[in-house]
Design a protein around this motif. Structure first.
Motif, PDB file in Angstrom:
ATOM      1  N   VAL A 176      -7.836 -17.728  -4.169  1.00 16.94           N
ATOM      2  CA  VAL A 176      -7.964 -16.327  -3.773  1.00 16.94           C
ATOM      3  C   VAL A 176      -7.785 -16.219  -2.264  1.00 16.94           C
ATOM      4  O   VAL A 176      -8.421 -16.962  -1.502  1.00 16.94           O
ATOM      5  N   ILE A 177      -6.927 -15.311  -1.852  1.00 12.88           N
ATOM      6  CA  ILE A 177      -6.750 -15.037  -0.429  1.00 12.88           C
ATOM      7  C   ILE A 177      -7.204 -13.606  -0.173  1.00 12.88           C
ATOM      8  O   ILE A 177      -6.588 -12.646  -0.653  1.00 12.88           O
ATOM      9  N   TRP A 178      -8.310 -13.456   0.532  1.00 11.06           N
ATOM     10  CA  TRP A 178      -8.835 -12.145   0.893  1.00 11.06           C
ATOM     11  C   TRP A 178      -8.129 -11.693   2.165  1.00 11.06           C
ATOM     12  O   TRP A 178      -8.060 -12.450   3.135  1.00 11.06           O
ATOM     13  N   CYS A 179      -7.625 -10.479   2.191  1.00 15.96           N
ATOM     14  CA  CYS A 179      -6.918 -10.060   3.394  1.00 15.96           C
ATOM     15  C   CYS A 179      -6.987  -8.545   3.568  1.00 15.96           C
ATOM     16  O   CYS A 179      -7.324  -7.802   2.633  1.00 15.96           O
ATOM     17  N   GLY A 180      -6.699  -8.102   4.785  1.00 15.35           N
ATOM     18  CA  GLY A 180      -6.711  -6.678   5.080  1.00 15.35           C
ATOM     19  C   GLY A 180      -6.512  -6.427   6.560  1.00 15.35           C
ATOM     20  O   GLY A 180      -6.647  -7.328   7.393  1.00 15.35           O
ATOM     21  N   HIS A 181      -6.167  -5.194   6.880  1.00 12.77           N
ATOM     22  CA  HIS A 181      -5.958  -4.756   8.258  1.00 12.77           C
ATOM     23  C   HIS A 181      -7.084  -3.818   8.670  1.00 12.77           C
ATOM     24  O   HIS A 181      -7.522  -2.987   7.885  1.00 12.77           O
ATOM     25  N   SER A 182      -7.600  -3.986   9.884  1.00 11.45           N
ATOM     26  CA  SER A 182      -8.610  -3.087  10.438  1.00 11.45           C
ATOM     27  C   SER A 182      -9.878  -3.111   9.567  1.00 11.45           C
ATOM     28  O   SER A 182     -10.434  -4.174   9.328  1.00 11.45           O
TER      29      SER A 182
ATOM     30  N   SER B 262       8.969 -13.530  -5.290  1.00 11.34           N
ATOM     31  CA  SER B 262       8.476 -12.603  -6.303  1.00 11.34           C
ATOM     32  C   SER B 262       6.978 -12.396  -6.165  1.00 11.34           C
ATOM     33  O   SER B 262       6.253 -13.278  -5.701  1.00 11.34           O
ATOM     34  N   TRP B 263       6.521 -11.213  -6.547  1.00 10.49           N
ATOM     35  CA  TRP B 263       5.097 -10.903  -6.554  1.00 10.49           C
ATOM     36  C   TRP B 263       4.833  -9.871  -7.638  1.00 10.49           C
ATOM     37  O   TRP B 263       5.738  -9.197  -8.116  1.00 10.49           O
ATOM     38  N   GLU B 264       3.579  -9.782  -8.043  1.00  5.58           N
ATOM     39  CA  GLU B 264       3.206  -8.847  -9.095  1.00  5.58           C
ATOM     40  C   GLU B 264       1.857  -8.229  -8.771  1.00  5.58           C
ATOM     41  O   GLU B 264       0.905  -8.938  -8.428  1.00  5.58           O
ATOM     42  N   CYS B 265       1.783  -6.910  -8.875  1.00  5.07           N
ATOM     43  CA  CYS B 265       0.513  -6.220  -8.689  1.00  5.07           C
ATOM     44  C   CYS B 265      -0.250  -6.258 -10.012  1.00  5.07           C
ATOM     45  O   CYS B 265       0.136  -5.608 -10.983  1.00  5.07           O
ATOM     46  N   LYS B 266      -1.325  -7.006 -10.044  1.00  2.18           N
ATOM     47  CA  LYS B 266      -2.110  -7.169 -11.260  1.00  2.18           C
ATOM     48  C   LYS B 266      -3.127  -6.046 -11.445  1.00  2.18           C
ATOM     49  O   LYS B 266      -3.507  -5.714 -12.572  1.00  2.18           O
ATOM     50  N   HIS B 267      -3.575  -5.488 -10.326  1.00  2.00           N
ATOM     51  CA  HIS B 267      -4.593  -4.430 -10.422  1.00  2.00           C
ATOM     52  C   HIS B 267      -4.596  -3.629  -9.130  1.00  2.00           C
ATOM     53  O   HIS B 267      -4.466  -4.175  -8.043  1.00  2.00           O
ATOM     54  N   LEU B 268      -4.729  -2.313  -9.276  1.00  2.00           N
ATOM     55  CA  LEU B 268      -4.851  -1.427  -8.112  1.00  2.00           C
ATOM     56  C   LEU B 268      -6.040  -0.508  -8.332  1.00  2.00           C
ATOM     57  O   LEU B 268      -6.092   0.228  -9.327  1.00  2.00           O
ATOM     58  N   HIS B 269      -6.989  -0.566  -7.423  1.00  2.00           N
ATOM     59  CA  HIS B 269      -8.153   0.323  -7.482  1.00  2.00           C
ATOM     60  C   HIS B 269      -8.051   1.331  -6.360  1.00  2.00           C
ATOM     61  O   HIS B 269      -8.088   0.971  -5.176  1.00  2.00           O
ATOM     62  N   LEU B 270      -7.901   2.591  -6.719  1.00  2.00           N
ATOM     63  CA  LEU B 270      -7.829   3.652  -5.725  1.00  2.00           C
ATOM     64  C   LEU B 270      -9.228   4.071  -5.293  1.00  2.00           C
ATOM     65  O   LEU B 270     -10.180   4.016  -6.083  1.00  2.00           O
ATOM     66  N   ALA B 271      -9.350   4.464  -4.041  1.00  2.00           N
ATOM     67  CA  ALA B 271     -10.646   4.892  -3.518  1.00  2.00           C
ATOM     68  C   ALA B 271     -11.159   6.097  -4.289  1.00  2.00           C
ATOM     69  O   ALA B 271     -10.388   6.978  -4.695  1.00  2.00           O
ATOM     70  N   GLU B 272     -12.467   6.137  -4.499  1.00  2.00           N
ATOM     71  CA  GLU B 272     -13.137   7.236  -5.179  1.00  2.00           C
ATOM     72  C   GLU B 272     -14.307   7.701  -4.323  1.00  2.00           C
ATOM     73  O   GLU B 272     -14.764   6.969  -3.427  1.00  2.00           O
TER      74      GLU B 272
ATOM     75  N   GLN C 199     -10.722   0.807  -1.218  1.00  2.00           N
ATOM     76  CA  GLN C 199      -9.478   0.720  -1.994  1.00  2.00           C
ATOM     77  C   GLN C 199      -8.924  -0.691  -1.855  1.00  2.00           C
ATOM     78  O   GLN C 199      -8.821  -1.226  -0.754  1.00  2.00           O
ATOM     79  N   TRP C 200      -8.532  -1.284  -2.982  1.00  2.00           N
ATOM     80  CA  TRP C 200      -8.061  -2.653  -2.955  1.00  2.00           C
ATOM     81  C   TRP C 200      -7.050  -2.886  -4.069  1.00  2.00           C
ATOM     82  O   TRP C 200      -6.935  -2.090  -5.007  1.00  2.00           O
ATOM     83  N   ALA C 201      -6.321  -3.974  -3.946  1.00  2.00           N
ATOM     84  CA  ALA C 201      -5.352  -4.356  -4.972  1.00  2.00           C
ATOM     85  C   ALA C 201      -5.349  -5.870  -5.116  1.00  2.00           C
ATOM     86  O   ALA C 201      -5.658  -6.603  -4.168  1.00  2.00           O
ATOM     87  N   ARG C 202      -5.013  -6.325  -6.318  1.00  2.00           N
ATOM     88  CA  ARG C 202      -4.784  -7.748  -6.541  1.00  2.00           C
ATOM     89  C   ARG C 202      -3.279  -7.961  -6.671  1.00  2.00           C
ATOM     90  O   ARG C 202      -2.618  -7.356  -7.521  1.00  2.00           O
ATOM     91  N   ILE C 203      -2.746  -8.824  -5.808  1.00  2.00           N
ATOM     92  CA  ILE C 203      -1.328  -9.154  -5.823  1.00  2.00           C
ATOM     93  C   ILE C 203      -1.200 -10.652  -6.065  1.00  2.00           C
ATOM     94  O   ILE C 203      -1.775 -11.460  -5.329  1.00  2.00           O
ATOM     95  N   ASP C 204      -0.458 -11.042  -7.090  1.00  2.00           N
ATOM     96  CA  ASP C 204      -0.219 -12.452  -7.360  1.00  2.00           C
ATOM     97  C   ASP C 204       1.148 -12.845  -6.818  1.00  2.00           C
ATOM     98  O   ASP C 204       2.167 -12.192  -7.114  1.00  2.00           O
ATOM     99  N   ALA C 205       1.168 -13.896  -6.016  1.00  2.00           N
ATOM    100  CA  ALA C 205       2.420 -14.385  -5.438  1.00  2.00           C
ATOM    101  C   ALA C 205       2.255 -15.838  -5.025  1.00  2.00           C
ATOM    102  O   ALA C 205       1.171 -16.247  -4.568  1.00  2.00           O
ATOM    103  N   ASP C 206       3.306 -16.621  -5.198  1.00  2.00           N
ATOM    104  CA  ASP C 206       3.321 -18.024  -4.759  1.00  2.00           C
ATOM    105  C   ASP C 206       2.155 -18.823  -5.330  1.00  2.00           C
ATOM    106  O   ASP C 206       1.626 -19.725  -4.682  1.00  2.00           O
ATOM    107  N   GLY C 207       1.714 -18.491  -6.544  1.00  2.00           N
ATOM    108  CA  GLY C 207       0.638 -19.231  -7.172  1.00  2.00           C
ATOM    109  C   GLY C 207      -0.747 -18.870  -6.674  1.00  2.00           C
ATOM    110  O   GLY C 207      -1.735 -19.506  -7.050  1.00  2.00           O
ATOM    111  N   ASN C 208      -0.841 -17.850  -5.820  1.00  2.00           N
ATOM    112  CA  ASN C 208      -2.118 -17.405  -5.276  1.00  2.00           C
ATOM    113  C   ASN C 208      -2.421 -15.984  -5.737  1.00  2.00           C
ATOM    114  O   ASN C 208      -1.522 -15.230  -6.116  1.00  2.00           O
TER     115      ASN C 208
END
Length: 305
Positions: free
Chosen positions: A91-97, A6-16, A22-31
């Motif tokens: 907190v796990i910071w992550c991203g592609h490219s 299970s996971w939950e999107c706690k916050h989504l910030h769209l690019a302006e 643009q970033w999102a906070r996803i909570d999963a596995d206690g992280n």
């Protein structure tokens, strides 16, 4: 996360327009995962193409890191820290490219008591400073995945050791970036490729900066995790570097030899297909998911800072 978790999107910030990160906070596995979007828009491409260095102040410290100044300025202006300040878990910071570059810069600028960094095909954005606490702490919790011969994790600095061949590789890559445009009108993505080719020409060393009389080169950080189809498992290589490394010294480092070597192919076309065609997030997702059981070492334990 793996299927069934299970996971939950706690916050989504769209690019302006005034905040293109643009970033999102996803909570999963206690992280709490802070996930940054990779290169998607023409604005992102412009950020990718502008390569020069500057100092970024580290929150809660008088220390500074020498980093990609354009990407750092976007992180400094981003709203991600408002959400990250609320988090009381790992907190796990992550991203592609480009998103991976933002993840590294965020971890350096706003370090958390418990954190890790996981990137996929991220470019080099940091000048090594192994005596500084921020470098030591970030290195110990960072894993940078590299898909085989993906070009992006090797720029900008690897190309300086490739001589004039670098310009040929990157210039020829415009065919992969143009949606079939003609040679006379290669479009914005092709223009970006040609711009990068010029920047990596040995006569245009704009991706380095003179700092206290020393040539400073960006480098990878943490542990490089190489993955590829047909390999029995991932290969991990720790980054060992110093700010005062000149190009010759860097070329002698173990991680540099593994990351910056060129594939043994018969033609420039094969080179471009290899180095330009292995960057998609889809390929990273498939390979990392398939080999995850063999790479527990690639997911670093949090370190108090």
């Amino acid at each position: 996360t793996a299927p069934g978790r299970s996971w939950e999107c706690k916050h989504l910030h769209l690019a302006e327009p005034d905040d293109p990160v643009q970033w999102a906070r996803i909570d999963a596995d206690g992280n709490a995962y802070i996930v940054f979007r990779g290169t998607t828009t023409f604005t992102d491409m412009g950020i990718d193409a502008r390569v020069h260095l500057g100092f970024m102040r580290i929150e809660g410290s008088r220390d500074e890191a020498l980093v990609n100044a354009v990407m750092a300025s976007k992180i400094i202006e981003s709203s991600y820290f408002i959400e990250s300040d609320k988090i009381n878990k790992k907190v796990i910071w992550c991203g592609h490219s480009l998103g991976g570059a933002y993840a590294v810069l965020a971890a350096i600028r706003t370090p958390r008591p418990r954190q890790a960094v996981i990137t996929f095909g991220a470019p080099m954005v940091v000048v090594p400073q192994p005596t500084r606490p921020w470098w030591v702490n970030t290195s110990q919790v960072t894993t940078s995945f590299v898909h085989a011969w993906d070009l992006v994790p090797r720029v900008p600095s690897c190309a300086l050791g490739w001589g004039s061949f670098a310009a040929s590789v990157i210039r020829s890559s415009h065919a992969l970036l143009t949606w079939g445009a003609s040679d006379k009108s290669v479009g914005p993505l092709g223009d970006l490729a040609l711009h990068l080719a010029k920047k990596h020409d040995p006569d245009h060393h704009r991706d380095r900066v003179i700092s206290k009389g020393t040539d400073a080169f960006t480098d990878a950080i943490g542990t490089l995790a190489f993955v590829s189809e047909g390999w029995p498992g991932p290969e991990g290589v720790a980054v060992e570097a110093a700010a005062e490394d000149d190009l010759q010294t860097k070329q002698g480092r173990a991680h540099w030899q593994r990351l910056c070597r060129l594939p043994d192919v018969d033609s420039l076309k094969q080179m471009v297909d290899l180095m330009g065609g292995q960057h998609s997030m889809g390929k990273y997702r498939r390979l990392v998911s398939a080999q995850r059981s063999d790479m527990a070492w690639a997911y670093p334990a949090p370190r108090a800072q």
